[in-house]
Each structure stands twice: as C-alpha cells, then as structure tokens.
Design a protein around this motif. Structure first.
Motif, PDB file in Angstrom:
ATOM      1  N   GLY A  75       0.663  -1.254   0.038  1.00 24.43           N
ATOM      2  CA  GLY A  75      -0.259   0.091   0.007  1.00 24.43           C
ATOM      3  C   GLY A  75       0.840   1.223   0.037  1.00 24.43           C
ATOM      4  O   GLY A  75       0.131   2.577   0.000  1.00 24.43           O
ATOM      5  N   GLY A  76       2.119   1.060   0.118  1.00 20.72           N
ATOM      6  CA  GLY A  76       3.220   2.361   0.012  1.00 20.72           C
ATOM      7  C   GLY A  76       2.993   3.293   1.256  1.00 20.72           C
ATOM      8  O   GLY A  76       3.314   4.305   1.473  1.00 20.72           O
ATOM      9  N   PHE A  77       2.957   2.371   2.668  1.00 22.69           N
ATOM     10  CA  PHE A  77       3.332   2.981   3.826  1.00 22.69           C
ATOM     11  C   PHE A  77       4.544   2.614   4.325  1.00 22.69           C
ATOM     12  O   PHE A  77       4.959   1.542   4.658  1.00 22.69           O
ATOM     13  N   CYS A  78       5.383   3.757   4.859  1.00 17.70           N
ATOM     14  CA  CYS A  78       6.588   3.579   5.457  1.00 17.70           C
ATOM     15  C   CYS A  78       6.280   3.898   6.851  1.00 17.70           C
ATOM     16  O   CYS A  78       6.212   5.241   7.033  1.00 17.70           O
ATOM     17  N   CYS A  79       6.134   3.133   7.624  1.00 19.12           N
ATOM     18  CA  CYS A  79       5.554   3.664   8.928  1.00 19.12           C
ATOM     19  C   CYS A  79       6.020   2.667  10.144  1.00 19.12           C
ATOM     20  O   CYS A  79       6.573   1.703   9.862  1.00 19.12           O
ATOM     21  N   LEU A  80       5.569   3.105  11.334  1.00 20.99           N
ATOM     22  CA  LEU A  80       5.690   2.222  12.544  1.00 20.99           C
ATOM     23  C   LEU A  80       4.901   0.845  12.410  1.00 20.99           C
ATOM     24  O   LEU A  80       3.798   0.945  11.904  1.00 20.99           O
ATOM     25  N   GLY A  81       5.472  -0.231  13.047  1.00 15.41           N
ATOM     26  CA  GLY A  81       4.915  -1.126  13.066  1.00 15.41           C
ATOM     27  C   GLY A  81       5.820  -2.469  12.791  1.00 15.41           C
ATOM     28  O   GLY A  81       6.946  -2.335  13.098  1.00 15.41           O
ATOM     29  N   SER A  82       5.285  -3.215  12.577  1.00 19.46           N
ATOM     30  CA  SER A  82       6.026  -4.913  12.218  1.00 19.46           C
ATOM     31  C   SER A  82       5.769  -5.858  13.406  1.00 19.46           C
ATOM     32  O   SER A  82       5.814  -7.006  13.257  1.00 19.46           O
ATOM     33  N   SER A  83       5.797  -5.494  14.769  1.00 21.07           N
ATOM     34  CA  SER A  83       5.545  -6.154  15.659  1.00 21.07           C
ATOM     35  C   SER A  83       3.950  -6.214  16.130  1.00 21.07           C
ATOM     36  O   SER A  83       3.480  -5.166  16.304  1.00 21.07           O
ATOM     37  N   ARG A  84       3.511  -7.350  16.540  1.00 22.91           N
ATOM     38  CA  ARG A  84       2.040  -7.411  17.043  1.00 22.91           C
ATOM     39  C   ARG A  84       2.183  -8.050  18.508  1.00 22.91           C
ATOM     40  O   ARG A  84       0.827  -8.087  18.998  1.00 22.91           O
ATOM     41  N   ALA A  85       3.053  -8.182  18.841  1.00 22.11           N
ATOM     42  CA  ALA A  85       3.153  -8.740  20.314  1.00 22.11           C
ATOM     43  C   ALA A  85       2.985  -7.694  21.365  1.00 22.11           C
ATOM     44  O   ALA A  85       3.246  -6.362  21.088  1.00 22.11           O
ATOM     45  N   SER A  86       2.252  -7.822  22.211  1.00 21.13           N
ATOM     46  CA  SER A  86       1.912  -7.062  23.269  1.00 21.13           C
ATOM     47  C   SER A  86       3.154  -6.649  24.231  1.00 21.13           C
ATOM     48  O   SER A  86       4.121  -7.420  24.375  1.00 21.13           O
ATOM     49  N   ASP A  87       2.981  -5.589  24.966  1.00 18.12           N
ATOM     50  CA  ASP A  87       4.129  -5.077  25.725  1.00 18.12           C
ATOM     51  C   ASP A  87       4.373  -6.402  26.845  1.00 18.12           C
ATOM     52  O   ASP A  87       5.594  -6.827  27.346  1.00 18.12           O
ATOM     53  N   ARG A  88       3.616  -7.164  27.449  1.00 15.50           N
ATOM     54  CA  ARG A  88       3.686  -8.047  28.219  1.00 15.50           C
ATOM     55  C   ARG A  88       4.332  -9.169  27.617  1.00 15.50           C
ATOM     56  O   ARG A  88       5.246  -9.795  28.208  1.00 15.50           O
ATOM     57  N   GLN A  89       3.975  -9.522  26.253  1.00 15.29           N
ATOM     58  CA  GLN A  89       4.726 -10.708  25.684  1.00 15.29           C
ATOM     59  C   GLN A  89       6.102 -10.318  25.437  1.00 15.29           C
ATOM     60  O   GLN A  89       7.203 -11.040  25.627  1.00 15.29           O
ATOM     61  N   LEU A  90       6.534  -9.109  25.228  1.00 16.05           N
ATOM     62  CA  LEU A  90       7.718  -8.442  24.838  1.00 16.05           C
ATOM     63  C   LEU A  90       8.535  -8.477  25.971  1.00 16.05           C
ATOM     64  O   LEU A  90       9.967  -8.522  26.125  1.00 16.05           O
ATOM     65  N   ARG A  91       8.094  -8.253  27.259  1.00 11.54           N
ATOM     66  CA  ARG A  91       8.944  -8.191  28.589  1.00 11.54           C
ATOM     67  C   ARG A  91       9.435  -9.475  28.959  1.00 11.54           C
ATOM     68  O   ARG A  91      10.479  -9.379  29.769  1.00 11.54           O
ATOM     69  N   ARG A  92       9.141 -10.279  28.240  1.00 13.72           N
ATOM     70  CA  ARG A  92       9.743 -11.624  28.636  1.00 13.72           C
ATOM     71  C   ARG A  92      11.246 -11.785  28.275  1.00 13.72           C
ATOM     72  O   ARG A  92      11.975 -12.335  28.743  1.00 13.72           O
ATOM     73  N   PHE A  93      11.570 -10.739  27.366  1.00 10.23           N
ATOM     74  CA  PHE A  93      12.932 -10.378  26.994  1.00 10.23           C
ATOM     75  C   PHE A  93      13.746  -9.499  27.881  1.00 10.23           C
ATOM     76  O   PHE A  93      14.991  -9.039  27.509  1.00 10.23           O
ATOM     77  N   GLY A  94      12.918  -8.723  28.811  1.00  9.52           N
ATOM     78  CA  GLY A  94      13.505  -7.892  29.541  1.00  9.52           C
ATOM     79  C   GLY A  94      12.543  -6.787  29.896  1.00  9.52           C
ATOM     80  O   GLY A  94      11.772  -6.246  28.898  1.00  9.52           O
ATOM     81  N   PRO A  95      12.525  -5.897  30.799  1.00  9.95           N
ATOM     82  CA  PRO A  95      11.704  -4.825  31.213  1.00  9.95           C
ATOM     83  C   PRO A  95      11.799  -3.964  30.458  1.00  9.95           C
ATOM     84  O   PRO A  95      10.694  -2.883  29.969  1.00  9.95           O
ATOM     85  N   GLU A  96      12.973  -3.513  29.670  1.00 15.60           N
ATOM     86  CA  GLU A  96      13.057  -2.359  28.396  1.00 15.60           C
ATOM     87  C   GLU A  96      12.731  -2.915  27.141  1.00 15.60           C
ATOM     88  O   GLU A  96      13.063  -1.943  26.197  1.00 15.60           O
ATOM     89  N   GLU A  97      12.307  -4.084  26.889  1.00 15.78           N
ATOM     90  CA  GLU A  97      12.214  -4.423  25.536  1.00 15.78           C
ATOM     91  C   GLU A  97      10.819  -4.034  24.665  1.00 15.78           C
ATOM     92  O   GLU A  97      11.140  -3.583  23.584  1.00 15.78           O
ATOM     93  N   PRO A  98       9.783  -3.576  25.285  1.00 12.46           N
ATOM     94  CA  PRO A  98       8.863  -2.773  24.457  1.00 12.46           C
ATOM     95  C   PRO A  98       9.500  -1.404  24.164  1.00 12.46           C
ATOM     96  O   PRO A  98       9.082  -1.110  22.890  1.00 12.46           O
TER      97      PRO A  98
END
Length: 448
Positions: free
Chosen positions: A86-109
C-alpha cells in the motif's frame, strides 16, 4: 530431491496474475525490473535469495562494504510484497503485546519501538542519500477510530504513544475530521502520529535495485532458489538452471518463502493475503464532495483494518486483508468485497471507477515479531522475515541489519532481543492457514 517448490497456497498465488492490474506497475512496469536468468555453476562469497526490500537492502549494504555479492529472485526484483504493497513507510511490524515483549527484559517494549522508528528513519535516509523520486507524501499517519469505544482507547493511548516515540501525538475528535480533510461516515475521531510517510513502493524498489547494481551487486531474475544445503564446498543453492556455491547465504523471501527451501524455515512463517484497489484520478471537487482531501496515510483502529491514502495526484489507494483461498474466482470475489468496503467508507465516491486491483502476501510469525539472525545449525545462513504487514520500513531496516550480522559485526543500529529470537513453528504444518480463519472470526467479533 524434487526440483519443485512446496508452498501452502496454490500456484496462482505466486504467479503474475494477482498483479496484472497493479497501479504501481504503470510507472514502473515489470519489464523494467526484470533481470537475466542465472545458468550454470557459480562460486560467490555471498548470495542473497529474494529481491524485495529486505534482499535489496542487504545486497546494497554488502556491495557498499566492498563485498562480492549476488542476488537471485524467483521472478523479478520487487515481484512480491515489495512491489505491490500500500505504500506505507510507517511504524509497526510487531504485533506482540508489551507483556509478551517483557519476557526479553523490562526495557524490551521500548527497544522495539526504537527499532520501529529507526526503520522509518533508515528508509528516509536512503531516499535522501540516493536522491530517489518516490512520490513521497504524508507527514506521519492517522489512526481512525471505527467506534466510540475505539475512540476512547485512542484518547487514552495518545500520551503513551507520545512518550514511547518521543513525539507529540495529536487527538482528533470527530468534529475535527472535516477540517483535517479526513471526513467519513464510519469514523468517530482519530489520532495523528507524526512518524512515517507514504511512497510509491515500486519507485523505491527500482531505486534500490539501481543503487545495488551501481555498487557492484550482480542481480538475476527468473531464478528461484529450490533448496539450500550444506556441502563440502560450503553452502550449495540449487535453482532450475544453476548451482551456486557460497560462503554465506542471506534469505529474504518473507511471505513468498517456499516450504522446501530450507527445513528450519518450514512452518515458521504464515503468509496472509492482502488486497488493494486504486481509484482513477479524482478532481478537487470530487475530493471535497466527500470531505476527504488529506494526503495523510490512515488506517482504522480495528483488527481487520482498512488502510488508505490519497496519492499526490488524487487517487485513493485502499486496502485490507484478503481471503484464505486463492484462485481467479476468489480474487474477483475479494475485489468486490474491497470495493463494497470502499463505498461504505467513502459514499460520495460510489461513482468513481477503481480500475486497479491486486493482491499479495504479508508474513506473520507465531512469536508476533520479526526475525533477523542466523539459521540454527546452518553456519553461514541468515534470514529476515515476519513484518506483519509493515515491511516497507522494517523489511528495509532488517535487510541492512542482516547484512551486518552476516559479516560477524554488531548491528550498527538497534536490533531488539525479540527480533533476534527464533520464532517457533506454527502448529498444524501446511494446514496452519486455519489459524487465520480463527483470527479473522475473532476479529469480526472484537471489531463490533
């Protein structure tokens, strides 16, 4: 060993039929992107498989670093999602929640958000440095609320997004939309995030292709990689007409990856169809009749979203998720559904023709995050994939990061731990499209 590729969608999906009326090809036709087929036996230090944004960025980075690099593409560079999005150069690419990301560390989100912003900046820098004319427009993007409940969520989210990305996000109430040129009967307000821009994806891809070749990369089309194997000479890649021996192989095929390419990749990617239409050029009077004249990128705050933007010359690009099946009949049915949704969103444009419709594959992972790193137990093989429909920025960014990793370097820009963790396989193997059916069904319930 078979010399055919195994995929989870039928052959029609991977043919040129779904892009026969792609609007972007009017300015950058297929023929201008085609490159010669590779034949015979070859030895190269580095081979890139896949000629989309990821592969072209990897090849460009490698060639600029003085490495001898070859890139092979099954059809022609930008044939896949890179030349039909669609021609969008934008934020995104991860659909994981902050809770899911925090398993890699508190600063991961926060790390993931920094990487998303860095990906947009990466493309912006390339466009400027290479002096590319990509029909750039839109300052950031606007999230539109499809319900009062969604609008309440956007108001609540505004401050958090502002802090996360270090910008000032602006809440747009329903009464503001007309003044912003974003009027529509189905929206209850919105939130403007001032990061990102819209572009012509094929013009961007063509610019990357030319730059990579100028830097010394050898690029071949019509050369699908059938399999990657370890051999006495290092790594061996087989194609229908060639055998390539390489020290390093970078896989950049994303949603068009064949199940038979490499055993480790099997079942770790879930391609999902996305469908897009484009109107004819509209007059200023027609735009004002709808109350929608902004060139902002926009998308709806819903799980089964629509995404859209007006091009600089007044054409509406309008897309949404596609179907679970693929055939000429299904393609026609989906095109009719996209057209109906377009008319519901913009009733004043029901008379406006939409001569262009096409579809392509985005790529999901079970971890809900992209992957960029080495293939376990395959020394010298690397891959980047899984951009969840936001590959213009992140696919470009991770192509460059993958090139650095393949040289044994620490990435010059942030690579979140979540992106470096190999995603698990989806259950059900080649029947994993059933997960999409379940997700689409749940999305319809949550989007009410």
């Amino acid at each position: 060993m078979t010399n055919t590729e195994r995929r989870i969608y039928p052959g029609y999906t991977y043919s040129r039929a779904p892009i026969e009326t792609c609007y972007w090809s009017e300015d950058v036709p297929d023929a201008s992107l085609e490159r010669p087929v590779l034949e015979g036996s070859h030895r190269v230090p580095v081979l890139v498989i896949g000629g989309g944004f990821t592969g072209l960025n990897a090849a460009l980075d490698l060639a600029r670093a003085g490495e001898e690099v070859m890139l092979i593409e099954a059809q022609f560079p930008a044939f896949g999602a890179s030349g039909r999005n669609g021609g969008f150069c934008c934020l995104g690419s991860s659909r994981a929640s902050d809770r899911q990301l925090r398993r890699f560390g508190p600063e991961e989100p926060a790390s993931v958000r920094r990487a998303e912003a860095a990906a947009v900046a990466h493309v912006e820098r390339l466009v400027k440095d290479l002096d590319l004319d990509v029909d750039r427009h839109s300052t950031g993007e606007t999230i539109l609320a499809h319900s009062p409940r969604a609008m309440r969520a956007l108001r609540h989210e505004a401050e958090a997004l502002s802090q996360a990305y270090g910008v000032t996000c602006r809440v747009l109430e329903k009464s503001d939309l007309g003044c912003e040129g974003l009027e529509g009967p189905t929206w209850h307000g919105g939130l403007h995030v001032p990061i990102g821009f819209a572009l012509h994806p094929r013009k961007y891809a063509a610019g990357l292709l030319a730059a990579a070749e100028r830097a010394g990369a050898r690029i071949h089309g019509g050369t699908p990689a059938l399999r990657v194997e370890q051999a006495a000479t290092g790594l061996r890649v087989t194609t229908p007409a060639a055998e390539i021996h390489a020290d390093r192989v970078l896989i950049a095929t994303n949603g068009y990856t064949a199940e038979s390419l490499l055993p480790w990749l099997r079942g770790r990617l879930l391609p999902a169809q996305s469908s897009v239409l484009t109107t004819r050029r509209m007059s200023q009077d027609e735009l004002e009749a709808q109350g929608y004249w902004s060139r902002q990128m926009a998308y709806e705050e819903r799980r089964l979203l629509h995404y859209f933007h007006l091009t600089p010359d007044g054409r509406m690009v309008f897309g949404q998720r596609g179907g679970l099946l693929s055939s000429p009949r299904v393609e026609a049915k989906i095109a009719a559904r996209v057209r109906a949704d377009f008319e519901a969103a913009f009733p004043a444009w029901r008379h406006v023709e939409t001569p262009h419709h096409w579809s392509g594959m985005v790529c999901l992972t079970a971890s809900l995050t992209p992957y960029c790193g080495p293939i376990p137990d395959m020394p010298g093989v690397f891959a980047a994939f899984g951009y969840h429909g936001n590959g213009v920025a992140m696919g470009s960014y991770l192509g460059a990061r993958m090139a650095e990793l393949s040289r044994g370097e620490t990435p010059s820009e942030i690579l979140p731990a979540a992106f470096a963790a190999p995603p698990p396989r989806f259950p059900l193997g080649r029947f994993r499209r059933a997960f999409l059916a379940a997700e689409y069904g749940m999305a319809k319930l949550f989007d009410l």
